[in-house]
Design an enzyme around this catalytic site. Structure first.
Site, PDB file in Angstrom:
ATOM      1  N   TYR A 210      -1.221  -1.586  10.934  1.00 27.54           N
ATOM      2  CA  TYR A 210      -1.467  -1.793   9.510  1.00 27.54           C
ATOM      3  C   TYR A 210      -0.385  -1.143   8.665  1.00 27.54           C
ATOM      4  O   TYR A 210       0.192  -1.770   7.774  1.00 27.54           O
ATOM      5  CB  TYR A 210      -2.840  -1.235   9.137  1.00 27.54           C
TER       6      TYR A 210
ATOM      7  N   SER B   2       0.855  -1.175   0.000  1.00 29.22           N
ATOM      8  CA  SER B   2       0.000   0.000   0.000  1.00 29.22           C
ATOM      9  C   SER B   2       0.892   1.226   0.000  1.00 29.22           C
ATOM     10  O   SER B   2       2.076   1.155   0.366  1.00 29.22           O
ATOM     11  CB  SER B   2      -0.877  -0.006   1.266  1.00 29.22           C
TER      12      SER B   2
END
Length: 277
Positions: free
Chosen positions: A162, A149
């Site tokens: 995360y 990401s």
């Protein structure tokens, strides 16, 4: 344009895709199926995975092995590998797409969910790569696509674990891509920005400045860009000009300022305990 479709006179190659029942994983499975590859689709949602399997079989005539597996279980990677070994299925493309996030202050969020996140996003991804890359290297060919990401490029207050898992995926992928040079095996890491999905609603981020009112890239576009990058042997793929600029820019800004900026983008007026997905 996409790479040319494979020669059906040759034995078909196989792509293993985790988190294949929805989102980017589903879109990648559709692209591989359309281009004539056999598939191994892995997801913990059995009914949704069955629906995807039936859809792709009907639409493309794909040979698909469906594996229902909870990747938060430490035994899952070896179980998948052993099942495919027993079936004499070689994996030519490994797509580590499965992952999830958790939103909220680290001191308040649920530890069990975060440990599961570490297992799925980081440990299982590493274990799957270890198992299948060894075989790829022996055969002198293969490709790995790890989904990270743009979160990988900076710390992420309110999603601390995360963001950290995605930073690991980026660093890990770049390192082993270098190690595997000359073996016939390539590693690509896909780093999408915010993508249209249920992720933001489920994690409670829908009203944050990062998401609310923003036009996000759709999963099909992200998958298409990632697939092209994989086939072109690129190491890092960041879909979208804006995302690429932001990923590069943060390297030249003091880390403390970047961290404050990310928090401002992710903060809600009042924050409840995050919800895992």
């Amino acid at each position: 344009m996409f790479p040319k479709k494979i020669d059906h006179k040759q034995p078909k190659k196989t792509a293993l895709i985790t988190g294949a029942a929805a989102g980017i994983g589903y879109e990648l499975a559709s692209i591989f199926a359309r281009d004539g590859y056999n598939l191994v689709l892995v997801d913990k949602n059995e009914q949704q995975l069955a629906n995807v399997t039936n859809e792709l079989k009907s639409k493309f005539g794909s040979l698909i092995t469906m594996i229902t597996k909870d990747l938060s279980l430490p035994t899952s990677s070896l179980e998948i590998y052993s099942q495919l070994q027993a079936a004499s299925i070689n994996v030519d493309f490994l797509v580590n797409n499965a992952g999830f996030g958790h939103y909220g202050f680290f001191a308040d969020t649920d530890l069990t969910s975060e440990l599961d996140m570490l297992q799925v996003n980081l440990v299982t991804l590493t274990h799957m790569t270890k198992l299948f890359v060894r075989d790829m290297a022996k055969r002198g060919q293969g490709k790995v696509l790890n989904v990270a990401s743009t979160a990988a490029f900076q710390p992420g207050p309110l999603m601390a674990v995360y963001f950290a898992t995605k930073a690991y995926v980026l660093s890990f992928s770049q390192a082993i891509a270098n190690e595997l040079e000359g073996t016939g095996v390539t590693v690509t890491v896909l780093c999408p920005g915010p993508t249209e999905s249920a992720f933001h609603v489920t994690t409670g981020m829908a009203e944050t400045e990062l998401v609310k009112g923003k036009k996000m890239m759709d999963a099909a576009t992200v998958a298409r860009v990632g697939y092209r990058g994989l086939m072109a042997n690129k190491t890092v793929v960041i879909p979208g000009v804006k995302n690429r600029i932001l990923a590069e820019t943060v390297r030249f800004i003091p880390r403390s300022l970047v961290t404050k900026f990310v928090r401002n983008m992710q903060e809600l007026p009042s924050i409840d305990e995050g919800a895992s997905i």
